[in-house]
Write a protein that holds these residues in place. Sequence first.
Motif, PDB file in Angstrom:
ATOM      1  N   HIS A 190      15.944   5.097  29.470  1.00 54.28           N
ATOM      2  CA  HIS A 190      15.724   4.927  28.030  1.00 54.28           C
ATOM      3  C   HIS A 190      14.767   3.770  27.770  1.00 54.28           C
ATOM      4  CE1 HIS A 190      18.477   8.021  27.070  1.00 54.28           C
ATOM      5  NE2 HIS A 190      19.605   7.339  27.274  1.00 54.28           N
ATOM      6  N   LYS A 191      14.947   2.693  28.529  1.00 50.44           N
ATOM      7  CA  LYS A 191      14.077   1.535  28.353  1.00 50.44           C
ATOM      8  C   LYS A 191      12.632   1.901  28.680  1.00 50.44           C
ATOM      9  CE  LYS A 191      13.470  -3.257  29.832  1.00 50.44           C
ATOM     10  NZ  LYS A 191      13.961  -4.327  30.730  1.00 50.44           N
ATOM     11  N   THR A 192      12.470   2.666  29.792  1.00 48.74           N
ATOM     12  CA  THR A 192      11.118   3.100  30.166  1.00 48.74           C
ATOM     13  C   THR A 192      10.515   3.976  29.077  1.00 48.74           C
ATOM     14  OG1 THR A 192      11.745   3.017  32.504  1.00 48.74           O
ATOM     15  CG2 THR A 192       9.782   4.289  31.934  1.00 48.74           C
ATOM     16  N   GLU A 193      11.353   4.913  28.563  1.00 51.51           N
ATOM     17  CA  GLU A 193      10.864   5.784  27.492  1.00 51.51           C
ATOM     18  C   GLU A 193      10.503   4.968  26.254  1.00 51.51           C
ATOM     19  OE1 GLU A 193      13.957   8.569  26.894  1.00 51.51           O
ATOM     20  OE2 GLU A 193      13.590   9.685  28.757  1.00 51.51           O
ATOM     21  N   ILE A 194      11.381   3.980  25.931  1.00 50.61           N
ATOM     22  CA  ILE A 194      11.107   3.132  24.759  1.00 50.61           C
ATOM     23  C   ILE A 194       9.821   2.342  24.958  1.00 50.61           C
ATOM     24  CG2 ILE A 194      11.932   1.109  23.499  1.00 50.61           C
ATOM     25  CD1 ILE A 194      14.781   2.225  23.918  1.00 50.61           C
ATOM     26  N   GLU A 195       9.638   1.818  26.190  1.00 51.59           N
ATOM     27  CA  GLU A 195       8.409   1.072  26.461  1.00 51.59           C
ATOM     28  C   GLU A 195       7.185   1.971  26.341  1.00 51.59           C
ATOM     29  OE1 GLU A 195       9.036  -0.658  30.261  1.00 51.59           O
ATOM     30  OE2 GLU A 195      10.267  -2.333  29.510  1.00 51.59           O
ATOM     31  N   LEU A 196       7.324   3.234  26.847  1.00 50.14           N
ATOM     32  CA  LEU A 196       6.219   4.180  26.706  1.00 50.14           C
ATOM     33  C   LEU A 196       5.943   4.467  25.236  1.00 50.14           C
ATOM     34  CD1 LEU A 196       7.032   6.707  29.594  1.00 50.14           C
ATOM     35  CD2 LEU A 196       5.140   5.078  29.511  1.00 50.14           C
ATOM     36  N   GLN A 197       7.054   4.702  24.487  1.00 51.11           N
ATOM     37  CA  GLN A 197       6.892   4.948  23.053  1.00 51.11           C
ATOM     38  C   GLN A 197       6.280   3.737  22.355  1.00 51.11           C
ATOM     39  OE1 GLN A 197      10.783   6.065  21.724  1.00 51.11           O
ATOM     40  NE2 GLN A 197      10.666   8.144  22.605  1.00 51.11           N
ATOM     41  N   LYS A 198       6.731   2.535  22.783  1.00 51.98           N
ATOM     42  CA  LYS A 198       6.176   1.317  22.199  1.00 51.98           C
ATOM     43  C   LYS A 198       4.685   1.214  22.492  1.00 51.98           C
ATOM     44  CE  LYS A 198       6.756  -3.694  22.212  1.00 51.98           C
ATOM     45  NZ  LYS A 198       7.480  -4.846  22.820  1.00 51.98           N
ATOM     46  N   ALA A 199       4.312   1.546  23.757  1.00 53.62           N
ATOM     47  CA  ALA A 199       2.888   1.507  24.118  1.00 53.62           C
ATOM     48  C   ALA A 199       2.105   2.525  23.295  1.00 53.62           C
ATOM     49  CB  ALA A 199       2.727   1.780  25.608  1.00 53.62           C
ATOM     50  N   GLN A 200       2.716   3.730  23.127  1.00 45.71           N
ATOM     51  CA  GLN A 200       2.044   4.753  22.320  1.00 45.71           C
ATOM     52  C   GLN A 200       1.900   4.284  20.874  1.00 45.71           C
ATOM     53  OE1 GLN A 200       4.402   8.255  22.870  1.00 45.71           O
ATOM     54  NE2 GLN A 200       3.623   8.659  24.946  1.00 45.71           N
ATOM     55  N   ILE A 201       2.990   3.664  20.350  1.00 47.84           N
ATOM     56  CA  ILE A 201       2.936   3.162  18.970  1.00 47.84           C
ATOM     57  C   ILE A 201       1.861   2.091  18.840  1.00 47.84           C
ATOM     58  CG2 ILE A 201       4.220   1.834  17.254  1.00 47.84           C
ATOM     59  CD1 ILE A 201       6.731   3.354  18.198  1.00 47.84           C
ATOM     60  N   GLU A 202       1.826   1.174  19.839  1.00 45.26           N
ATOM     61  CA  GLU A 202       0.799   0.128  19.797  1.00 45.26           C
ATOM     62  C   GLU A 202      -0.597   0.744  19.854  1.00 45.26           C
ATOM     63  OE1 GLU A 202       1.753  -2.409  23.015  1.00 45.26           O
ATOM     64  OE2 GLU A 202       3.366  -3.481  21.941  1.00 45.26           O
ATOM     65  N   GLN A 203      -0.727   1.791  20.697  1.00 47.04           N
ATOM     66  CA  GLN A 203      -2.021   2.471  20.787  1.00 47.04           C
ATOM     67  C   GLN A 203      -2.374   3.137  19.462  1.00 47.04           C
ATOM     68  OE1 GLN A 203      -2.150   5.286  23.942  1.00 47.04           O
ATOM     69  NE2 GLN A 203      -4.337   5.725  23.728  1.00 47.04           N
ATOM     70  N   LEU A 204      -1.345   3.795  18.860  1.00 46.68           N
ATOM     71  CA  LEU A 204      -1.572   4.434  17.563  1.00 46.68           C
ATOM     72  C   LEU A 204      -1.895   3.400  16.495  1.00 46.68           C
ATOM     73  CD1 LEU A 204       1.269   7.127  17.596  1.00 46.68           C
ATOM     74  CD2 LEU A 204      -1.198   7.530  17.784  1.00 46.68           C
ATOM     75  N   GLU A 205      -1.168   2.254  16.564  1.00 48.81           N
ATOM     76  CA  GLU A 205      -1.457   1.188  15.594  1.00 48.81           C
ATOM     77  C   GLU A 205      -2.884   0.681  15.758  1.00 48.81           C
ATOM     78  OE1 GLU A 205       1.544  -1.704  16.265  1.00 48.81           O
ATOM     79  OE2 GLU A 205       3.021  -0.745  14.937  1.00 48.81           O
ATOM     80  N   ALA A 206      -3.306   0.542  17.047  1.00 51.00           N
ATOM     81  CA  ALA A 206      -4.692   0.099  17.277  1.00 51.00           C
ATOM     82  C   ALA A 206      -5.681   1.123  16.727  1.00 51.00           C
ATOM     83  CB  ALA A 206      -4.921  -0.119  18.770  1.00 51.00           C
ATOM     84  N   GLN A 207      -5.376   2.425  16.994  1.00 50.27           N
ATOM     85  CA  GLN A 207      -6.243   3.476  16.468  1.00 50.27           C
ATOM     86  C   GLN A 207      -6.240   3.462  14.944  1.00 50.27           C
ATOM     87  OE1 GLN A 207      -4.848   7.109  18.206  1.00 50.27           O
ATOM     88  NE2 GLN A 207      -5.638   6.621  20.275  1.00 50.27           N
ATOM     89  N   LEU A 208      -5.015   3.284  14.371  1.00 52.78           N
ATOM     90  CA  LEU A 208      -4.912   3.245  12.916  1.00 52.78           C
ATOM     91  C   LEU A 208      -5.690   2.071  12.346  1.00 52.78           C
ATOM     92  CD1 LEU A 208      -3.663   4.372  10.321  1.00 52.78           C
ATOM     93  CD2 LEU A 208      -1.656   2.940  10.756  1.00 52.78           C
ATOM     94  N   GLN A 209      -5.546   0.923  13.025  1.00 57.23           N
ATOM     95  CA  GLN A 209      -6.284  -0.258  12.566  1.00 57.23           C
ATOM     96  C   GLN A 209      -7.792  -0.015  12.634  1.00 57.23           C
ATOM     97  OE1 GLN A 209      -5.227  -3.756  14.696  1.00 57.23           O
ATOM     98  NE2 GLN A 209      -6.367  -5.157  13.365  1.00 57.23           N
ATOM     99  N   GLN A 210      -8.208   0.643  13.747  1.00 56.66           N
ATOM    100  CA  GLN A 210      -9.631   0.955  13.886  1.00 56.66           C
ATOM    101  C   GLN A 210     -10.077   1.928  12.797  1.00 56.66           C
ATOM    102  OE1 GLN A 210     -10.604   2.441  17.721  1.00 56.66           O
ATOM    103  NE2 GLN A 210     -12.815   2.405  17.392  1.00 56.66           N
ATOM    104  N   GLN A 211      -9.186   2.932  12.542  1.00 61.91           N
ATOM    105  CA  GLN A 211      -9.510   3.892  11.486  1.00 61.91           C
ATOM    106  C   GLN A 211      -9.557   3.202  10.125  1.00 61.91           C
ATOM    107  OE1 GLN A 211      -6.572   6.938  11.895  1.00 61.91           O
ATOM    108  NE2 GLN A 211      -7.596   7.923  13.650  1.00 61.91           N
ATOM    109  N   GLN A 212      -8.615   2.253   9.910  1.00 63.28           N
ATOM    110  CA  GLN A 212      -8.633   1.513   8.646  1.00 63.28           C
ATOM    111  C   GLN A 212      -9.931   0.721   8.499  1.00 63.28           C
ATOM    112  OE1 GLN A 212      -5.046  -0.785   8.751  1.00 63.28           O
ATOM    113  NE2 GLN A 212      -3.777   0.883   7.889  1.00 63.28           N
ATOM    114  N   ILE A 213     -10.367   0.141   9.651  1.00 65.63           N
ATOM    115  CA  ILE A 213     -11.641  -0.589   9.606  1.00 65.63           C
ATOM    116  C   ILE A 213     -12.784   0.370   9.268  1.00 65.63           C
ATOM    117  CG2 ILE A 213     -13.308  -1.857  11.013  1.00 65.63           C
ATOM    118  CD1 ILE A 213     -10.894  -3.053  12.505  1.00 65.63           C
TER     119      ILE A 213
END
Length: 207
Positions: free
Chosen positions: A142-165
């Motif tokens: 579960h921790k590994t999955e959460i970390e993967l999800q967290k990494a995906q969320i961070e990646q999505l947030e970075a993409q979202l931030q880039q898209q916002q820019i």
Amino acid sequence: MLDKLKVRCQLCNERNINRGIFDEHVKTSCSEYQIDCPGKNIGCQWFGSRNEHDEHTKTCLFEKLRPVVDTLYKIIENQSLDIEKLKKQIEQQAAELGQQKTQVDQQNAQFEQQTTEIGQLNTQVDQQKAQLERQAAELGQHKTEIELQKAQIEQLEAQLQQQQIQISDIQSENQTQKNETASIRKQITTFDEEMNKLRSAIHQLSK
């Protein structure tokens, strides 16, 4: 009356013995009465008349050994008493040992029962340990999955931030274009106004 009758001893031929004391005569004073050696109890086999008794006693080896034998008998008697005491002590100790053995057997039974209970507890602990290990493995997954999800969320947030820019840049460009369009429209309006003025002037001149 009969006890006072006179009788004759058939062993020693003594006469005029009162019938009432005849048995006493035979047992205590009859010279021909057959008796054992006083040393019979220590092994002498002599058996003879009372008148030979004293002479035999003087030469009897057993009687000569009697003081030593009596001492030995006394020692043996004392040892027998000691042996009896030891037997009683041994019996008492055996009884105590029996009680102690019973207690030891009871303690062994309790120990075996406790060992069985400890074995059962160890089995339960092992089962719980295995269950905890499985849960820990699941938590790790579960921790590994959460970390993967967290990494995906961070990646999505970075993409979202880039898209916002990018959106911000586009909005800025749109605003610039709007401003330029408004300026062009203003220029067109001004141009139209000037054209209208020119048309009016030309119309006036043509009259």
